[in-house]
Scaffold this motif. Structure first.
Motif, PDB file in Angstrom:
ATOM      1  N   UNK A   1     -22.298 -18.437  59.954  1.00  0.00           N
ATOM      2  CA  UNK A   1     -23.752 -18.231  59.971  1.00  0.00           C
ATOM      3  C   UNK A   1     -24.130 -17.144  60.970  1.00  0.00           C
ATOM      4  N   UNK A   2     -23.475 -17.140  62.136  1.00  0.00           N
ATOM      5  CA  UNK A   2     -23.721 -16.098  63.137  1.00  0.00           C
ATOM      6  C   UNK A   2     -23.407 -14.721  62.556  1.00  0.00           C
ATOM      7  N   UNK A   3     -22.274 -14.616  61.879  1.00  0.00           N
ATOM      8  CA  UNK A   3     -21.854 -13.323  61.340  1.00  0.00           C
ATOM      9  C   UNK A   3     -22.719 -12.893  60.161  1.00  0.00           C
ATOM     10  N   UNK A   4     -23.269 -13.854  59.430  1.00  0.00           N
ATOM     11  CA  UNK A   4     -24.247 -13.511  58.390  1.00  0.00           C
ATOM     12  C   UNK A   4     -25.465 -12.836  59.019  1.00  0.00           C
ATOM     13  N   UNK A   5     -25.896 -13.358  60.167  1.00  0.00           N
ATOM     14  CA  UNK A   5     -27.032 -12.770  60.877  1.00  0.00           C
ATOM     15  C   UNK A   5     -26.684 -11.373  61.389  1.00  0.00           C
ATOM     16  N   UNK A   6     -25.466 -11.221  61.948  1.00  0.00           N
ATOM     17  CA  UNK A   6     -25.026  -9.896  62.410  1.00  0.00           C
ATOM     18  C   UNK A   6     -25.079  -8.901  61.256  1.00  0.00           C
ATOM     19  N   UNK A   7     -24.578  -9.309  60.098  1.00  0.00           N
ATOM     20  CA  UNK A   7     -24.585  -8.420  58.931  1.00  0.00           C
ATOM     21  C   UNK A   7     -26.009  -8.015  58.553  1.00  0.00           C
ATOM     22  N   UNK A   8     -26.927  -8.961  58.584  1.00  0.00           N
ATOM     23  CA  UNK A   8     -28.315  -8.657  58.240  1.00  0.00           C
ATOM     24  C   UNK A   8     -28.911  -7.639  59.211  1.00  0.00           C
ATOM     25  N   UNK A   9     -28.627  -7.806  60.495  1.00  0.00           N
ATOM     26  CA  UNK A   9     -29.157  -6.904  61.519  1.00  0.00           C
ATOM     27  C   UNK A   9     -28.594  -5.495  61.335  1.00  0.00           C
ATOM     28  N   UNK A  10     -27.274  -5.405  61.118  1.00  0.00           N
ATOM     29  CA  UNK A  10     -26.639  -4.098  60.980  1.00  0.00           C
ATOM     30  C   UNK A  10     -27.005  -3.415  59.664  1.00  0.00           C
ATOM     31  N   UNK A  11     -27.167  -4.195  58.605  1.00  0.00           N
ATOM     32  CA  UNK A  11     -27.608  -3.618  57.323  1.00  0.00           C
ATOM     33  C   UNK A  11     -28.992  -3.010  57.464  1.00  0.00           C
ATOM     34  N   UNK A  12     -29.900  -3.725  58.094  1.00  0.00           N
ATOM     35  CA  UNK A  12     -31.256  -3.206  58.286  1.00  0.00           C
ATOM     36  C   UNK A  12     -31.243  -1.927  59.112  1.00  0.00           C
ATOM     37  N   UNK A  13     -30.393  -1.901  60.157  1.00  0.00           N
ATOM     38  CA  UNK A  13     -30.290  -0.708  60.999  1.00  0.00           C
ATOM     39  C   UNK A  13     -29.734   0.469  60.200  1.00  0.00           C
ATOM     40  N   UNK A  14     -28.681   0.215  59.406  1.00  0.00           N
ATOM     41  CA  UNK A  14     -28.074   1.278  58.607  1.00  0.00           C
ATOM     42  C   UNK A  14     -29.063   1.838  57.592  1.00  0.00           C
ATOM     43  N   UNK A  15     -29.841   0.972  56.983  1.00  0.00           N
ATOM     44  CA  UNK A  15     -30.820   1.427  55.998  1.00  0.00           C
ATOM     45  C   UNK A  15     -31.922   2.259  56.641  1.00  0.00           C
ATOM     46  N   UNK A  16     -32.315   1.890  57.850  1.00  0.00           N
ATOM     47  CA  UNK A  16     -33.315   2.707  58.559  1.00  0.00           C
ATOM     48  C   UNK A  16     -32.753   4.081  58.903  1.00  0.00           C
ATOM     49  N   UNK A  17     -31.473   4.128  59.281  1.00  0.00           N
ATOM     50  CA  UNK A  17     -30.851   5.413  59.595  1.00  0.00           C
ATOM     51  C   UNK A  17     -30.780   6.301  58.358  1.00  0.00           C
ATOM     52  N   UNK A  18     -30.437   5.702  57.224  1.00  0.00           N
ATOM     53  CA  UNK A  18     -30.385   6.475  55.980  1.00  0.00           C
ATOM     54  C   UNK A  18     -31.766   7.021  55.625  1.00  0.00           C
ATOM     55  N   UNK A  19     -32.783   6.187  55.766  1.00  0.00           N
ATOM     56  CA  UNK A  19     -34.152   6.621  55.492  1.00  0.00           C
ATOM     57  C   UNK A  19     -34.569   7.744  56.425  1.00  0.00           C
ATOM     58  N   UNK A  20     -34.047   7.716  57.662  1.00  0.00           N
ATOM     59  CA  UNK A  20     -34.402   8.737  58.659  1.00  0.00           C
ATOM     60  C   UNK A  20     -33.634  10.047  58.469  1.00  0.00           C
ATOM     61  N   UNK A  21     -32.760  10.099  57.466  1.00  0.00           N
ATOM     62  CA  UNK A  21     -32.091  11.359  57.158  1.00  0.00           C
ATOM     63  C   UNK A  21     -30.631  11.457  57.569  1.00  0.00           C
ATOM     64  N   UNK A  22     -30.061  10.366  58.085  1.00  0.00           N
ATOM     65  CA  UNK A  22     -28.629  10.400  58.428  1.00  0.00           C
ATOM     66  C   UNK A  22     -27.805  10.590  57.164  1.00  0.00           C
ATOM     67  N   UNK A  23     -26.726  11.375  57.262  1.00  0.00           N
ATOM     68  CA  UNK A  23     -25.841  11.607  56.117  1.00  0.00           C
ATOM     69  C   UNK A  23     -24.541  10.817  56.227  1.00  0.00           C
ATOM     70  N   UNK A  24     -24.294  10.204  57.367  1.00  0.00           N
ATOM     71  CA  UNK A  24     -23.176   9.286  57.583  1.00  0.00           C
ATOM     72  C   UNK A  24     -23.515   8.456  58.820  1.00  0.00           C
ATOM     73  N   UNK A  25     -22.797   7.329  58.982  1.00  0.00           N
ATOM     74  CA  UNK A  25     -23.133   6.388  60.050  1.00  0.00           C
ATOM     75  C   UNK A  25     -21.878   5.950  60.799  1.00  0.00           C
ATOM     76  N   UNK A  26     -22.015   5.826  62.120  1.00  0.00           N
ATOM     77  CA  UNK A  26     -21.009   5.179  62.958  1.00  0.00           C
ATOM     78  C   UNK A  26     -21.585   3.880  63.511  1.00  0.00           C
TER      79      UNK A  26
END
Length: 232
Positions: A55-80
């Motif tokens: 359950x903890x790791x499900x939450x981590x995934x949700x947090x990181x997915x949201x962050x990655x999607x915001x970066x993509x929307x902001x114009x990032x072409x790849x992510x670290x």
């Protein structure tokens, strides 16, 4: 240059190392005239620190997915993702965006393979050292990893979470790492992987008995290669 996205704050001390390394390498490779085009999502590590249950790791995934999607929307072409341990949810984050997510263990493994390194010891947090998801990713690059010593796992977990992630660099912990690395050398292992982005704070990567593969530096350099068009 391509714009690069960073998911950081895990801890912010290592994120600072990423930011500095990427900009210094861009300056060096462009003749000292350019800064790195970056987008940073600095997370509140309190929200995801020390995840243990599914359950903890499900939450981590949700947090990181949201962050990655915001970066993509902001114009990032790849992510670290600027933390080794958070790559446990790499596949879920990768599927949630349409831009490349550069895996830290792949960056390390590629460099080790190019250097001809065939055996190594992996040092990091407990989930990186003792679980298979990270180790298997390195092994795919032809590196044989020595089994994790559980006493070392406990010592490193404490040093990383209770000291380094709080910005504390202690001489006693430096000595502990030097002892661990010396013992690894005595076992005939040919290299050490720093599988925690904070460990370079207490390990001198240029002055050790064994070659040290610093995941922070190598991952940041992989990001620079993407930015400058050297990576596909």
């Amino acid at each position: 240059m391509r714009k690069l996205g960073l998911i950081g704050g895990m801890s912010w001390y290592s994120t600072e190392l990423y930011y500095a390394r990427i900009n210094k390498q861009v300056l060096k490779r462009t003749g000292g005239s350019c800064n790195a085009p970056l987008v940073l999502e600095s997370l509140n590590f309190c929200d995801i620190a020390k995840a243990t249950s599914d359950q903890d790791w499900d939450h981590v995934a949700e947090v990181l997915i949201a962050a990655a999607q915001r970066l993509e929307t902001a114009g990032a072409t790849a992510i670290l993702i600027c933390a080794n341990s958070m790559h446990k949810v790499y596949e879920r984050v990768e599927k949630a965006v349409s831009i490349p997510l550069i895996h830290i263990a792949d960056a390390v493994g590629t460099k080790m393979k190019a250097d001809g390194v065939q055996s190594a010891a992996l040092l990091g947090t407990a989930n990186v050292m003792a679980e298979n998801w990270y180790r298997q990713r390195l092994v795919k690059h032809g590196v044989t990893l020595m089994p994790a010593e559980m006493d070392d796992v406990k010592d490193l977990d404490r040093i990383i979470y209770d000291e380094l992630m709080l910005g504390q660099v202690k001489r006693e912990s430096e000595r502990t790492l030097k002892t661990i690395i010396t013992e690894i050398d005595q076992e005939g292992i040919k290299a050490v992987v720093l599988g925690c982005t904070e460990l370079c704070m207490i390990v001198d990567t240029k002055a050790n008995v064994l070659p040290i593969y610093d995941s922070t530096e190598i991952h940041a350099d992989a990001g620079v290669e993407w930015m400058l068009g050297d990576a596909a």
